[in-house]
Design an enzyme around this catalytic site. Sequence first.
Site, mmCIF file in Angstrom:
data_model
loop_
_atom_site.group_PDB
_atom_site.id
_atom_site.type_symbol
_atom_site.label_atom_id
_atom_site.label_comp_id
_atom_site.label_asym_id
_atom_site.label_seq_id
_atom_site.Cartn_x
_atom_site.Cartn_y
_atom_site.Cartn_z
ATOM 1 N N LYS A 62 -36.024 -6.813 23.455
ATOM 2 C CA LYS A 62 -35.765 -7.723 22.528
ATOM 3 C C LYS A 62 -36.890 -8.936 22.875
ATOM 4 C CE LYS A 62 -31.478 -9.253 24.766
ATOM 5 N NZ LYS A 62 -31.933 -10.555 25.438
ATOM 6 N N LYS B 46 -39.684 1.360 26.736
ATOM 7 C CA LYS B 46 -38.334 0.912 26.160
ATOM 8 C C LYS B 46 -38.539 -0.410 25.147
ATOM 9 C CE LYS B 46 -33.892 -0.132 27.626
ATOM 10 N NZ LYS B 46 -32.779 -0.738 28.511
ATOM 11 N N LYS C 226 -40.797 -15.280 35.695
ATOM 12 C CA LYS C 226 -40.700 -16.642 34.916
ATOM 13 C C LYS C 226 -41.428 -17.896 35.443
ATOM 14 C CE LYS C 226 -36.473 -15.102 32.394
ATOM 15 N NZ LYS C 226 -35.168 -15.490 32.019
HETATM 16 N N1 TRP Z 1 -29.465 -12.238 32.590
HETATM 17 C C1 TRP Z 1 -29.089 -11.409 31.583
HETATM 18 C C2 TRP Z 1 -30.293 -11.229 30.775
HETATM 19 O O1 TRP Z 1 -31.220 -11.820 30.567
HETATM 20 C C3 TRP Z 1 -27.865 -12.140 30.890
HETATM 21 C C4 TRP Z 1 -26.724 -12.318 31.471
HETATM 22 C C5 TRP Z 1 -26.107 -13.363 31.998
HETATM 23 C C6 TRP Z 1 -25.908 -11.136 31.911
HETATM 24 N N2 TRP Z 1 -25.029 -13.239 32.681
HETATM 25 C C7 TRP Z 1 -24.933 -11.802 32.768
HETATM 26 C C8 TRP Z 1 -25.867 -9.835 31.834
HETATM 27 C C9 TRP Z 1 -23.780 -11.056 33.332
HETATM 28 C C10 TRP Z 1 -24.777 -9.284 32.495
HETATM 29 C C11 TRP Z 1 -23.845 -9.814 33.167
HETATM 30 O O2 TRP Z 1 -30.397 -9.761 30.109
#
Ligand code: TRP
Length: 333
Positions: free
Chosen positions: A197, A194, A112
């Site tokens: 999104k 896979k 990123k």
């Molecule tokens: N970072 C995850 C994503 O972009 C989203 C996310 C934020 C998350 N906090 C979390 C996933 C805690 C699982 C548990 O997909």
Amino acid sequence: MKKIIFSGMQPTSVPQIGNYLGAIKNWNALQSQYNSLYCVVDLHAITIRQDPNELRQNSLNLLALYIAAGLDPDENIIYIQSHYNGHTELSWILSCFAYMGELGRMTQYKDKSSKHNENVNAGLFNYPVLMAADILLFGAHLVPVGDDQKQHLELARDIAIRFNNVYGDIFTVPEAYIPKSGARIMSLANPEKKMSKSDEAANQISLLDAPEAVMKKFKRAVTDSETEIRYDPESKPGISNLLEIYATTLGISIDKATAEFAGSGYGHLKTTVGQAVVDEIINPIQSKYSDLTKNKDYLHQIMQKNAAKAKELGDPILRKVKEAVGFIVGCVD
Ligand code: TRP
């Protein structure tokens, strides 16, 4: 006591049928076995610059979509991350237990920050710490994560263990949740990858795609140069993916799905699978979604109630953490 599952999704993109068939559909079946939290992580979303009105709208939409996809807001905690300040409070404390070196090694941070090199902000760097806070705040035992988030979950575990080593058994050390059943849906345009999104719109079927667009994408699905419909992910990834989508959409075995298409051509397979997805997933979810998004009062009620439930679950743990590190607790609140 029921085990706790925490799952978060950013309100920056709409879940697709891979998320639905691989995760959300199974969660529906697990609602009574686990205490689950489904969090719309708007705090994470602002690590990339967002249009404020769009972000507000997308957060509300994702909440509605969770419910439309079958998650019960009375049985689960479906809420917006920024509605409970425990996340940011714990995140600060945990950032004092995360090392610059380990955060700098996170693949997503490296990706990123190179993609958004005009805005390499500290939030982007601290993103995994906030994610650790999400999980540890509720004593979550299980976290369903895709491959791209495994490294972040590993870091959350390291932080929990590190903290516990100093202060005693405060945090539950979370584990990745790998569902027993649950399909791994591949991209239609590139069936060796896979479905994601964050991919281009053409490669995925979003739960909010118009039915005609869904059919079009299925008709264009990449297959192979043979003519036989047979399940063999190694040599026939495209056809196997279509069979997998069909079988999980209808809740039948791959064998039964394959048998149904004995002697038919690829064109027939594509349109039949597309139609099943439209009838079983897209139409029912979109009709419920459209009712929900019209009912703003109901959604506001859900947001309030569920943020309160999150607070009730998180506050006792947050308090233990504050006590452990040496804050004066209990005399002000
Ligand atoms: N970072 C995850 C994503 O972009 C989203 C996310 C934020 C998350 N906090 C979390 C996933 C805690 C699982 C548990 O997909």
